[in-house]
Design a protein around this motif. Structure first.
Motif, PDB file in Angstrom:
ATOM      1  N   GLY A  32       0.826  -1.209   0.000  1.00 51.01           N
ATOM      2  CA  GLY A  32       0.000   0.000   0.000  1.00 51.01           C
ATOM      3  C   GLY A  32       0.858   1.255   0.000  1.00 51.01           C
ATOM      4  O   GLY A  32       2.023   1.243   0.397  1.00 51.01           O
ATOM      5  N   ILE A  37      -4.006   6.795  -0.773  1.00 52.03           N
ATOM      6  CA  ILE A  37      -5.115   7.046   0.154  1.00 52.03           C
ATOM      7  C   ILE A  37      -5.443   8.534   0.202  1.00 52.03           C
ATOM      8  O   ILE A  37      -6.604   8.940   0.207  1.00 52.03           O
ATOM      9  CB  ILE A  37      -4.759   6.529   1.566  1.00 52.03           C
ATOM     10  N   SER A  80      -3.419  10.679  11.001  1.00 52.84           N
ATOM     11  CA  SER A  80      -4.103   9.657  10.211  1.00 52.84           C
ATOM     12  C   SER A  80      -4.440  10.202   8.830  1.00 52.84           C
ATOM     13  O   SER A  80      -4.907  11.331   8.676  1.00 52.84           O
ATOM     14  CB  SER A  80      -5.388   9.219  10.922  1.00 52.84           C
ATOM     15  N   THR A  82      -6.719   8.848   6.908  1.00 54.10           N
ATOM     16  CA  THR A  82      -8.134   8.607   6.624  1.00 54.10           C
ATOM     17  C   THR A  82      -9.052   9.487   7.473  1.00 54.10           C
ATOM     18  O   THR A  82     -10.045  10.014   6.964  1.00 54.10           O
ATOM     19  CB  THR A  82      -8.478   7.134   6.860  1.00 54.10           C
ATOM     20  N   THR A  83      -8.756   9.636   8.749  1.00 51.00           N
ATOM     21  CA  THR A  83      -9.622  10.422   9.648  1.00 51.00           C
ATOM     22  C   THR A  83      -9.063  11.804   9.928  1.00 51.00           C
ATOM     23  O   THR A  83      -9.757  12.641  10.513  1.00 51.00           O
ATOM     24  CB  THR A  83      -9.823   9.681  10.983  1.00 51.00           C
ATOM     25  N   GLN A 270      -7.998  -0.544  16.761  1.00 53.42           N
ATOM     26  CA  GLN A 270      -7.520   0.562  15.921  1.00 53.42           C
ATOM     27  C   GLN A 270      -6.380   0.113  15.009  1.00 53.42           C
ATOM     28  O   GLN A 270      -6.303   0.547  13.849  1.00 53.42           O
ATOM     29  CB  GLN A 270      -7.044   1.717  16.812  1.00 53.42           C
ATOM     30  N   GLU A 273      -7.896  -1.941  12.111  1.00 49.78           N
ATOM     31  CA  GLU A 273      -8.603  -1.040  11.209  1.00 49.78           C
ATOM     32  C   GLU A 273      -7.629  -0.209  10.371  1.00 49.78           C
ATOM     33  O   GLU A 273      -7.858   0.016   9.176  1.00 49.78           O
ATOM     34  CB  GLU A 273      -9.516  -0.106  12.019  1.00 49.78           C
ATOM     35  N   SER A 274      -6.537   0.218  10.982  1.00 56.26           N
ATOM     36  CA  SER A 274      -5.547   1.027  10.257  1.00 56.26           C
ATOM     37  C   SER A 274      -4.823   0.197   9.212  1.00 56.26           C
ATOM     38  O   SER A 274      -4.476   0.708   8.142  1.00 56.26           O
ATOM     39  CB  SER A 274      -4.536   1.621  11.250  1.00 56.26           C
ATOM     40  N   TYR A 276      -6.158  -2.329   7.601  1.00 49.05           N
ATOM     41  CA  TYR A 276      -7.124  -2.516   6.511  1.00 49.05           C
ATOM     42  C   TYR A 276      -7.161  -1.309   5.575  1.00 49.05           C
ATOM     43  O   TYR A 276      -7.351  -1.449   4.365  1.00 49.05           O
ATOM     44  CB  TYR A 276      -8.515  -2.745   7.089  1.00 49.05           C
ATOM     45  N   THR A 277      -6.998  -0.106   6.141  1.00 48.04           N
ATOM     46  CA  THR A 277      -7.089   1.116   5.341  1.00 48.04           C
ATOM     47  C   THR A 277      -5.729   1.647   4.900  1.00 48.04           C
ATOM     48  O   THR A 277      -5.636   2.763   4.374  1.00 48.04           O
ATOM     49  CB  THR A 277      -7.825   2.208   6.135  1.00 48.04           C
ATOM     50  N   ASP A 278      -4.666   0.863   5.124  1.00 41.32           N
ATOM     51  CA  ASP A 278      -3.309   1.269   4.746  1.00 41.32           C
ATOM     52  C   ASP A 278      -2.908   2.599   5.388  1.00 41.32           C
ATOM     53  O   ASP A 278      -2.150   3.383   4.800  1.00 41.32           O
ATOM     54  CB  ASP A 278      -3.172   1.381   3.217  1.00 41.32           C
ATOM     55  N   ASP A 279      -3.410   2.844   6.581  1.00 40.83           N
ATOM     56  CA  ASP A 279      -3.087   4.088   7.296  1.00 40.83           C
ATOM     57  C   ASP A 279      -1.798   3.865   8.084  1.00 40.83           C
ATOM     58  O   ASP A 279      -1.809   3.692   9.301  1.00 40.83           O
ATOM     59  CB  ASP A 279      -4.250   4.451   8.227  1.00 40.83           C
TER      60      ASP A 279
END
Length: 315
Positions: A32, A37, A80, A82-83, A270, A273-274, A276-279
């Motif tokens: 990733g 992103i 982050s 994403t957020t 967390q 989840e991170s 999964y989102t490549d964060d």
């Protein structure tokens, strides 16, 4: 004692340095790209170059590490993708959940293991000892990722004894609701600890109760209860404390199964989840904090060993 602690502190600093290096470089091996992103479908060569320059991704990896570790020393673990929330604030909100869960589970584990081990060691190979050994042996074959879904399904979904997933309430908001929601995951995590603590403490107590100083204490007319608490328990707890240090440190990184099942926004949840989102900024920060926490916990238990048995420091 002072020389021993000084050596351990120096070793602690060295280990934390290598941990930070490993955390940084291993996270960069994950698949990733954070630029994908951030930009999403609006990628152009110019936009990619601008973002890479803003994030410092156009620099060599070792330079990125020194920039990152310098920011860490100033309390900046990044943001982050994403957020757009800072990694420090995410950890600050999530870590207390893990700490509470671990403390609660270990209180339950010690509360169950201590009396069982003491009772079993007084009369080894008798009815209670055999029953306790058989029960804990069976529990040893059931890891948390097997126990958790079954207990959640039975106790939360079907029988409604405990609240179901996504029912976590912060401790500061409602004490009793929080404890009710934390009890089921704490039981799941405590079950594995009970097995280890019971078996280690039982074996060491059986050995200690055969020592000459115990025989002398009995000859003085001391009660079995006083002998157990005042003379046998302390020298028999070294192995259990060593195991507790490893267990508690492992739980910091091992609560994600329970947190995912019950939708508890702890560090493990967390982190997954991170990933999964490549964060990767959040992954990097959580990995570092967890690794440092594991090292610190082992250091604390090393210090506790010197209190329980001062001979360790002299050696």
């Amino acid at each position: 004692m002072g020389q021993y602690i000084a050596k351990r502190v120096v070793l602690l600093i060295i280990i934390i340095f290598f941990v930070s290096v490993a955390s940084f470089f291993l996270v960069h091996l994950l698949p990733g790209n954070p630029v994908d992103i951030i930009l999403g479908p609006n990628q152009t060569k110019q936009n990619v170059a601008i973002v890479n320059k803003q994030l410092g991704l156009n620099k060599p990896l070792y330079e990125q590490y020194f920039i990152w570790i310098g920011n860490v020393f100033h309390g900046d673990l990044g943001q982050s993708f994403t957020t757009h929330q800072t990694t420090s604030s995410i950890i600050g909100e999530s870590f207390p959940i893990d700490i509470e869960l671990i403390i609660f589970s270990q209180i339950l584990a010690f509360a169950a293991a201590f009396p069982m081990a003491m009772k079993a060691s007084r009369k080894p190979n008798k009815a209670f000892d055999q029953a306790a050994n058989s029960t804990t042996f069976g529990m040893l074959a059931l890891p948390p990722f097997v126990i958790a879904p079954v207990l959640v399904l039975l106790l939360a979904v079907h029988w409604h004894i405990f609240p179901g997933p996504a029912s976590y309430v912060p401790l500061t908001q409602n004490l009793w609701t929080n404890l009710h929601a934390m009890l089921l995951p704490a039981i799941v995590l405590a079950m594995g600890s009970v097995v280890v603590y019971f078996r280690l403490l039982r074996n060491d107590l059986i050995s200690t109760l055969q020592e000459d100083f115990i025989t002398m204490a009995r000859s003085k007319g001391l009660s079995d209860r006083r002998i157990m608490w005042r003379h046998a328990l302390r020298p028999s707890s070294i192995s259990m404390l060593a195991s507790a240090g490893v267990t508690i440190a492992g739980l910091i990184a091992g609560t994600f199964v329970v947190e995912l099942l019950l939708q508890m926004p702890g560090l493990g949840y967390q982190l997954v989840e991170s990933i999964y989102t490549d964060d990767y900024t959040v992954v990097q920060g959580i990995t570092l904090v967890v690794a440092v926490a594991v090292v610190l916990i082992n250091f604390i238990f090393d210090f506790i060993f010197t209190i329980v048995d001062p001979r360790i420091a002299r050696e």
